[in-house]
Design a protein around this motif. Structure first.
Motif, short mmCIF file in Angstrom:
data_model
loop_
_atom_site.label_atom_id
_atom_site.label_comp_id
_atom_site.label_asym_id
_atom_site.label_seq_id
_atom_site.Cartn_x
_atom_site.Cartn_y
_atom_site.Cartn_z
N HIS A 171 -30.39 -19.98 77.70
CA HIS A 171 -29.15 -20.65 78.08
C HIS A 171 -28.57 -21.30 76.84
O HIS A 171 -29.29 -21.76 75.95
CB HIS A 171 -29.40 -21.70 79.18
CG HIS A 171 -30.26 -22.86 78.73
ND1 HIS A 171 -29.76 -23.94 78.05
CD2 HIS A 171 -31.59 -23.09 78.87
CE1 HIS A 171 -30.73 -24.80 77.80
NE2 HIS A 171 -31.85 -24.31 78.27
N TYR A 192 -24.99 -24.64 78.74
CA TYR A 192 -25.34 -23.87 79.94
C TYR A 192 -24.20 -22.94 80.39
O TYR A 192 -24.21 -22.46 81.53
CB TYR A 192 -25.74 -24.79 81.09
CG TYR A 192 -27.15 -25.32 80.97
CD1 TYR A 192 -28.22 -24.67 81.58
CD2 TYR A 192 -27.41 -26.46 80.24
CE1 TYR A 192 -29.50 -25.15 81.46
CE2 TYR A 192 -28.70 -26.95 80.11
CZ TYR A 192 -29.74 -26.29 80.72
OH TYR A 192 -31.02 -26.77 80.60
N LEU A 245 -26.11 -18.06 80.72
CA LEU A 245 -27.43 -17.98 81.34
C LEU A 245 -27.82 -16.51 81.34
O LEU A 245 -27.14 -15.69 81.96
CB LEU A 245 -27.42 -18.51 82.78
CG LEU A 245 -27.31 -20.01 83.02
CD1 LEU A 245 -27.34 -20.29 84.52
CD2 LEU A 245 -28.43 -20.77 82.35
N ARG A 291 -26.86 -26.18 85.05
CA ARG A 291 -25.50 -25.76 84.70
C ARG A 291 -24.48 -26.38 85.64
O ARG A 291 -23.42 -26.83 85.21
CB ARG A 291 -25.44 -24.23 84.76
CG ARG A 291 -24.08 -23.64 84.39
CD ARG A 291 -24.17 -22.12 84.45
NE ARG A 291 -22.95 -21.50 83.95
CZ ARG A 291 -21.91 -21.18 84.71
NH1 ARG A 291 -21.94 -21.43 86.01
NH2 ARG A 291 -20.85 -20.62 84.18
#
Length: 770
Positions: free
Chosen positions: A644, A648, A651, A761
């Protein structure tokens, strides 16, 4: 000096004026402080800067002095004060600016005209003219705009007033959390009331607008303006799936009943089934938290069509509780039940139980201190498949363990008492047996430790007593005694090394573990209440028993040789890499088996190894497996790569799982690739693919897209997966998030299960903004 007013000076310039409050404190990304820029997502064009952000709102009290400045002033003794040109008034944390102000001494009222602003901690107001009371702090502003810094909520109105402490009233206005001059969405209402003390707002005749197009209307609405809880409707969820009968629509309603308990009621209509309702209640006491979830449908039309003889009434229940009583004591409870075997696959939306074949019911107490542990519980199951696979209930199970020093020695005890029970009607042989098992494993060890290594020889006696019922193979009361000897030793070697410009401490940790267990060869007369074969992997190479549970004790005369090497960053101490490899050498055949498994005649095991690499804080690589040196083949392999980006936005994961099996029909191999990858600052692609090599078929896909900007986001995902009965099911889910107002739809749980790091995230997508 006029009573209540202190005229500080003349000629001080006022703050820059603007017709819009949000524009005053808005800064493009390049003009924000560096720390604030680093926290700002790339899809945000800028942010707000306020010298008073984060402070509590101050409301003037009686007698609070007012400081004033202007270019000119004229006194009318004991009646009024007139200020003109760059007027500034400050009182108890509130600052007002304007072109002209008139202060009436008798009433304490100040009338300010010209482009004016009112700034208090966390709030900025702007308008053409205002009335302010220096005694109460109440005000009214015409042709006004506003900005709340913490929630980044802004808007405009024909008038804004503060009729009460901590209450803001907006007349004929709108609000949004989008950047200035960009109303992607807004709530327009005839009357909006924001209660900053309680953290919620209410509005009358509300319409949600996307750009300038109305898309929804409420005659009355209540909404949060911070992160505090508030009773009211949550955003509706809707979607489609062929696991049910098509479309569904739910309208959750949240009940903030008290500071320590609340509930959520979720009525929903499912096409083809009818009205289905779920309730979740949460209770927090000084001991811990309890959660109760219930689902109910009175008449499931689709279920009655599929099973004509069955009732359409269906329900599900899940209760969980954790408590800490102090003094080392704690308690827990977990109870799940459903009306029928298909409830979880047909209806379940919120119960914290998956599509399991057995539902656990368990409750007990536990005590633990520095040298001993005690636990007592009862446990049972609801079986949703063949009753022959029903596990035994523990009614009860009591566990006690202790470790105490005795000079240079260490004395230990593991003990367990269990009564196993289940409905054995129609069962035969050992499957009919129920009853009691008592087990005690006293141990004497000599632990010797130094900075460079350790050694720990020990001897123990594994004793088990059975008192059985419905036992058909002889005397139901019997015992088993197995002496066990172990010797575990290891050495720590380390050195400093450099790699790719960084300094590391590299360790070399050889380990030798020997175990001898004089277990009787034939244990087939003992029922299998809870035994199983322990999986063979690196972490399990140092266990004295190759079986788990208490009904099988493996015979052993074997040694494990293993080596581990670690790389720890000298600057941070973090483990950057770890490599481990081990093998077991057998000096005698293994005769004790469970259902034909667990025995063997080979003199050495396969190599078991694992590797963990963290070259970056954002990259995690894990590989583990078994390799047979005799046939030069991999027996099992598991590998995962997860990455990540620091924010974030990216991913990415890839995985591979392989098991050779005892024959080609038992082989298992799957590959898994997934990711959320931005293609622009605002748009990201979402995808996952799972392929089964044995079936030569794709068994799962997930594809979609996501749009983000600083005030709203949208996700659309199509999921397709193959069930255990090889049926293909699919569904389309989506989610819309309006910053400050929550969202609708339901991609969250789907994507959270699919992507490692997705929850972090989500917290950053809107929570990272300053």
């Amino acid at each position: 000096m006029l009573a209540g007013i202190c005229l500080l000076s003349l000629g001080l310039p006022a703050a820059a004026q603007s017709s819009d409050a949000a524009s005053i404190d808005w800064r493009p990304r390049a003009e924000l402080p560096p720390e604030q820029q680093s926290r700002l997502p790339l899809y945000c064009r800028g942010g707000y800067v306020s010298p008073q952000a984060g402070e509590a709102v101050a409301v003037p009290g009686e007698g609070e002095p007012v400081n004033a400045s202007a270019l000119s002033a004229r006194y009318e003794m004991e009646t009024r004060l007139l200020l003109e040109g760059d007027v500034r008034l400050t009182q108890a944390g509130t600052a007002l600016t304007g072109e002209r102000a008139v202060y009436e001494q008798a009433s304490g009222q100040v009338d300010i005209t010209g482009p004016m602003t009112s700034r208090s901690p966390g709030m900025l107001l702007a308008g053409e003219q205002a009335t302010y009371n220096v005694n109460s702090g109440f005000f009214s502003i015409d042709d006004a705009s506003f900005l709340f810094h913490q929630s980044e909520m802004r808007g405009q109105a024909s008038s804004i007033s503060r009729p009460e402490e901590q209450v803001i009233r907006i007349n004929q206005g709108y609000l949004t959390t989008c950047a200035p001059d960009r109303n992607d969405w807004s709530l327009v209402a005839s009357d909006i009331r924001l209660n900053r003390a309680e953290g919620f707002g209410t509005a009358k005749h509300v319409r949600l607008q996307v750009k300038d197009v109305p898309v929804f209307y409420w005659p009355w609405a209540s909404f949060p303006i911070d992160d505090r809880r508030k009773t009211g409707f949550l955003y509706p969820a809707f979607g489609t799936s062929n696991t049910g009968s098509g479309m569904y629509l739910s309208t959750p309603y949240y009940l903030n009943l008290a500071p320590h308990y609340d509930a959520t009621l979720t009525p929903q209509y499912m096409h083809g089934r009818g009205l289905f309702s779920e309730v979740e209640g949460r209770y927090l006491s000084r001991f811990g938290e309890s959660i109760l979830q219930v689902g109910y449908i009175d008449e499931d039309e689709e279920y009655r069509k599929e099973f004509p003889g069955e009732s359409g009434e269906r329900w599900g229940l899940d209760f969980q509780s954790q408590a800490s009583f102090g003094g080392g004591w704690s308690g827990y409870a977990d109870y799940s039940a459903v009306s029928d075997n298909d409830y979880l696959s047909d209806l379940n939306q919120t119960l914290d139980i998956s599509n399991a074949t057995q539902l656990l019911r368990r409750g007990g107490v536990r005590y633990q201190d520095d040298w001993q542990m005690f636990e007592a519980y009862v446990a049972g199951y609801q079986v949703l498949t063949d009753r022959n696979s029903e596990p035994y209930s523990q009614l009860p199970e009591v566990i006690y363990g202790a470790t105490v020093p005795a000079g240079i020695f260490e004395l230990g005890l593991e003990s367990q008492y269990t009564r196993f029970d289940r409905d054995n009607e129609g069962l035969t042989g050992l499957n009919r047996a129920v009853g009691q098992r008592t087990r005690a494993i006293p141990e004497v060890a000599l632990p010797l430790r130094a900075i460079w290594g350790y050694t720990r020889p020990s001897v123990s006696l594994d004793q088990t007593w059975y008192n059985l019922e419905d036992y058909e193979l002889g005397d139901p009361d019997f015992e088993r005694t197995v002496p066990v000897a172990e010797w575990d030793s290891g050495i720590y070697l380390d050195r400093k090394t450099s790699l790719l410009g960084s300094e590391y401490n590299q360790s070399l940790e050889p380990r030798l573990y020997y175990v001898y267990s004089d277990a009787e060869e034939d244990q087939g007369h003992i029922p299998n209440f809870d035994a199983g074969l322990r999986s063979f992997r690196f972490d399990n190479l140092f266990q004295p028993n190759r079986f788990v549970g208490g009904d099988r004790v493996g015979d052993a005369n074997q040694a494990t040789v293993a080596l581990t090497s670690r790389f720890n960053n000298m600057a941070t101490g973090a483990e950057t890499a770890r490599f481990s490899l081990g093998q077991v050498f057998y000096y005698e055949d293994r005769d004790v088996t469970l259902n034909g498994r667990g025995g063997g005649t080979l003199s050495e095991s396969s190599y078991a190894g694992e590797a963990v690499l963290r070259p970056l804080d954002t990259l995690d690589i894990r590989v583990s497996g078994l390799w047979d040196p005799r046939e030069n083949v991999t027996e099992e392999g598991r590998s995962v790569l997860a990455y990540h980006s620091p924010d974030y936005r990216y991913l990415v994961s890839a995985g591979h799982t392989y098991s050779r099996g005892t024959n080609p029909d038992n082989r298992f191999e799957q590959m898994d690739i997934g990711g959320i990858v931005p293609v622009t600052d605002n748009i990201s692609l979402i995808g996952r693919w799972v392929f089964d090599s044995q079936l030569d078929n794709t068994v799962g896909t997930l594809a979609g897209l996501e749009y983000n900007n600083c005030c709203w986001s949208f996700q659309l995902v199509q999921q397709r997966y193959q069930t255990d009965d090889e049926e293909v099911e699919h569904r389309v889910v989506f989610q819309v998030q309006l910053k400050g107002l929550g969202g609708s739809g339901g991609t969250g749980s789907t994507l959270s299960d699919a992507f490692y790091g997705y929850d972090q995230r989500e917290r950053r997508r809107f929570g990272a903004r300053p």
